[in-house]
Design a protein around this motif. Structure first.
Motif, short mmCIF file in Angstrom:
data_model
loop_
_atom_site.label_atom_id
_atom_site.label_comp_id
_atom_site.label_asym_id
_atom_site.label_seq_id
_atom_site.Cartn_x
_atom_site.Cartn_y
_atom_site.Cartn_z
N PRO A 215 0.83 -1.21 0.00
CA PRO A 215 0.00 0.00 0.00
C PRO A 215 0.86 1.26 0.00
CG PRO A 215 -0.77 -1.56 1.65
CD PRO A 215 0.55 -2.08 1.16
N LEU A 216 0.40 2.24 -0.72
CA LEU A 216 1.10 3.52 -0.80
C LEU A 216 0.09 4.63 -0.51
CD1 LEU A 216 3.95 4.64 -1.64
CD2 LEU A 216 2.94 5.11 -3.87
N GLY A 217 -0.11 4.89 0.77
CA GLY A 217 -1.06 5.91 1.15
C GLY A 217 -2.37 5.34 1.65
N PRO A 218 -3.25 6.19 2.16
CA PRO A 218 -4.53 5.74 2.70
C PRO A 218 -5.52 5.41 1.61
CG PRO A 218 -4.38 8.12 2.80
CD PRO A 218 -3.05 7.64 2.29
N ALA A 219 -6.70 4.92 2.02
CA ALA A 219 -7.78 4.68 1.06
C ALA A 219 -8.16 5.99 0.39
CB ALA A 219 -8.99 4.08 1.78
N LEU A 220 -8.69 5.89 -0.82
CA LEU A 220 -8.97 7.07 -1.64
C LEU A 220 -10.46 7.34 -1.73
CD1 LEU A 220 -6.51 6.14 -4.52
CD2 LEU A 220 -6.13 7.86 -2.76
N GLN A 221 -10.79 8.60 -2.02
CA GLN A 221 -12.17 8.99 -2.28
C GLN A 221 -12.19 10.04 -3.38
OE1 GLN A 221 -13.69 10.32 1.57
NE2 GLN A 221 -14.97 8.50 1.68
N TYR A 222 -13.21 9.96 -4.21
CA TYR A 222 -13.44 10.98 -5.22
C TYR A 222 -14.39 12.03 -4.67
CZ TYR A 222 -11.26 8.62 -9.20
OH TYR A 222 -10.36 8.06 -10.08
N PHE B 86 14.46 2.55 -0.21
CA PHE B 86 13.19 3.22 -0.46
C PHE B 86 12.02 2.34 0.01
CE2 PHE B 86 9.63 4.53 -3.24
CZ PHE B 86 9.55 5.86 -2.85
N LEU B 87 12.08 1.05 -0.26
CA LEU B 87 11.02 0.13 0.18
C LEU B 87 10.93 0.10 1.69
CD1 LEU B 87 11.57 -2.86 -2.28
CD2 LEU B 87 9.72 -1.19 -2.34
N GLU B 88 12.07 0.08 2.36
CA GLU B 88 12.07 0.08 3.82
C GLU B 88 11.47 1.36 4.37
OE1 GLU B 88 12.59 -1.83 7.42
OE2 GLU B 88 12.80 -2.60 5.37
N TYR B 89 11.76 2.46 3.70
CA TYR B 89 11.19 3.75 4.10
C TYR B 89 9.66 3.73 3.95
CZ TYR B 89 9.84 8.65 3.44
OH TYR B 89 9.20 9.86 3.50
N ILE B 90 9.15 3.16 2.86
CA ILE B 90 7.70 3.09 2.63
C ILE B 90 7.04 2.22 3.70
CG2 ILE B 90 5.90 2.29 1.05
CD1 ILE B 90 7.26 4.83 0.13
N ARG B 91 7.69 1.12 4.06
CA ARG B 91 7.10 0.19 5.04
C ARG B 91 6.90 0.85 6.40
NH1 ARG B 91 10.93 -3.50 2.58
NH2 ARG B 91 9.82 -4.96 1.21
N SER C 274 -6.39 1.95 -1.87
CA SER C 274 -5.29 2.92 -1.93
C SER C 274 -4.48 2.70 -3.20
CB SER C 274 -4.38 2.74 -0.71
OG SER C 274 -3.74 1.47 -0.77
N TRP C 275 -3.54 3.60 -3.43
CA TRP C 275 -2.52 3.35 -4.44
C TRP C 275 -1.62 2.23 -3.93
CZ3 TRP C 275 -3.49 5.47 -8.89
CH2 TRP C 275 -4.08 6.73 -8.98
N TYR C 276 -1.05 1.47 -4.85
CA TYR C 276 -0.10 0.41 -4.48
C TYR C 276 1.21 0.61 -5.25
CZ TYR C 276 -3.23 -2.53 -1.75
OH TYR C 276 -4.05 -3.03 -0.76
N LEU C 277 2.30 0.49 -4.51
CA LEU C 277 3.62 0.45 -5.13
C LEU C 277 3.92 -1.01 -5.44
CD1 LEU C 277 6.30 2.25 -5.61
CD2 LEU C 277 7.11 1.07 -3.55
N TYR C 278 4.35 -1.29 -6.66
CA TYR C 278 4.65 -2.69 -7.01
C TYR C 278 6.01 -2.78 -7.69
CZ TYR C 278 3.27 -1.67 -11.87
OH TYR C 278 3.19 -1.15 -13.15
N TYR C 279 6.63 -3.95 -7.53
CA TYR C 279 7.97 -4.16 -8.08
C TYR C 279 8.16 -5.66 -8.33
CZ TYR C 279 8.87 -5.20 -3.13
OH TYR C 279 8.82 -5.72 -1.87
N PRO C 280 9.11 -6.03 -9.19
CA PRO C 280 9.26 -7.45 -9.57
C PRO C 280 9.68 -8.32 -8.39
CG PRO C 280 10.42 -6.00 -11.09
CD PRO C 280 10.03 -5.16 -9.92
N SER C 281 9.05 -9.48 -8.28
CA SER C 281 9.38 -10.40 -7.18
C SER C 281 10.61 -11.23 -7.50
CB SER C 281 8.20 -11.32 -6.90
OG SER C 281 7.88 -12.10 -8.05
#
Length: 319
Positions: free
Chosen positions: A181-188, A310-315, A292-299
């Motif tokens: 997850p990258l941020g809280p849930a979203l609303q329009y 950067f990933l550790e910072y996001i976590r 929410s927005w999601y950050l994704y990267y290759p497994s």
């Protein structure tokens, strides 16, 4: 067959061509420049990104084509596009160059602080309101790390395009990707200017929007955005009507402020406008919470030291 003299020996011309081809040097940095030219869409843009002249980029590509013995780019006065051979090379080149960069960047583990570049592909709203603020703070913590954020709503292969990560709405991603997850849930929010509402009246329900000038959004793939609502368990989805169709949230906000119609925008874009009275929120009771927005990267790919930091910072973020 024609014969020529070379070092007092008779050599057939086709044999000489093979020998000359084998002696042509292949520079790995030219491969990276070729990737840049295709990604940037031309010599000039690639040159600006590298801080060199267009002629230097052209010479590098010429040297690469000569070394490989095949044309990689079709050039016109207005555009540059990869040939079939160029496309084939590019498909293999992106992952290979990424592995080389990662191998070099892994040496950062021997240093006190990670360094290198993290490249992220993200839609404009995610970049504007979530990713950029995070990147600014992260770069203060890691002054040796560079961040490149490319705003793009199109679905792409981030590995092939040379990105370390991507950002997308929700967590519906390919199985070989790791998502966080990258941020809280979203609303329009549905908003319009006071001037528009004076002229056209105020909708009382989502269905009333069909009688209004709505500012429509077309996605990069060509589809039109639909508007979704929810209230007391009732869900409504409409395809808005309107004279104005745009392709970015910034443009939609500008149109709403100008009184051109009703806009459908993330809360982050219009919060200040609502508080200042520049726009008025409509149908507030019909807001639908979204993922929410999601950050994704290759497994299956080893992340660079900069990317791991950067990933550790996001976590450690609390949404």
């Amino acid at each position: 067959m024609t014969q020529i003299r070379r070092e007092d020996k008779l050599i057939k011309t086709d044999q000489l061509n093979k020998q000359d081809f084998a002696m042509r040097p292949l520079r790995l940095d030219n491969l990276e420049i070729f990737e840049d030219v295709v990604r940037c869409g031309g010599f000039r843009a690639a040159a600006l990104g590298r801080g060199v002249s267009s002629s230097a980029i052209s010479q590098s590509i010429g040297g690469l084509e000569e070394a490989l013995g095949i044309r990689l780019l079709n050039r016109t006065t207005r555009s540059v596009a990869p040939t079939e051979a160029g496309e084939q090379l590019l498909r293999r080149l992106g992952p290979a160059l990424h592995d080389i960069r990662t191998a070099i960047d892994d040496l950062n583990q021997l240093r006190e602080r990670p360094s290198g570049t993290v490249r992220i592909n993200a839609p404009g709203p995610a970049a504007d309101h979530v990713l950029c603020p995070l990147a600014f703070e992260f770069m203060e913590m890691y002054p040796d790390v560079n961040i490149e954020i490319v705003s793009d709503a199109a679905i792409i292969d981030i590995v092939q395009q040379g990105f370390d990560a991507g950002v997308r709405f929700g967590n519906q991603l390919a199985q070989d990707m790791i998502a966080m997850p990258l941020g809280p849930a979203l609303q329009y929010a549905i908003v319009a200017s006071p001037d528009y509402l004076r002229r056209r009246g105020r909708p009382a329900s989502p269905h009333d929007l069909l009688q209004h000038d709505c500012i429509r959004r077309r996605f990069p793939g060509g589809t039109m955005a639909t508007w979704k609502f929810e209230k007391d368990g009732e869900e409504v989805e409409i395809t808005p009507n309107g004279r104005l169709t745009l392709s970015s949230a910034h443009q939609e906000r500008q149109a709403a402020l100008a009184g051109s119609g009703i806009a459908h925008l993330f809360d982050d874009y219009v919060r200040d406008d609502i508080e200042q009275g520049r726009t008025i929120e409509l149908l507030g009771g019909w807001k639908k919470k979204l993922p929410s927005w999601y950050l994704y990267y290759p497994s299956r790919r080893h992340a660079s030291a900069a990317m791991r930091a950067f990933l550790e910072y996001i976590r450690h973020q609390h949404w």
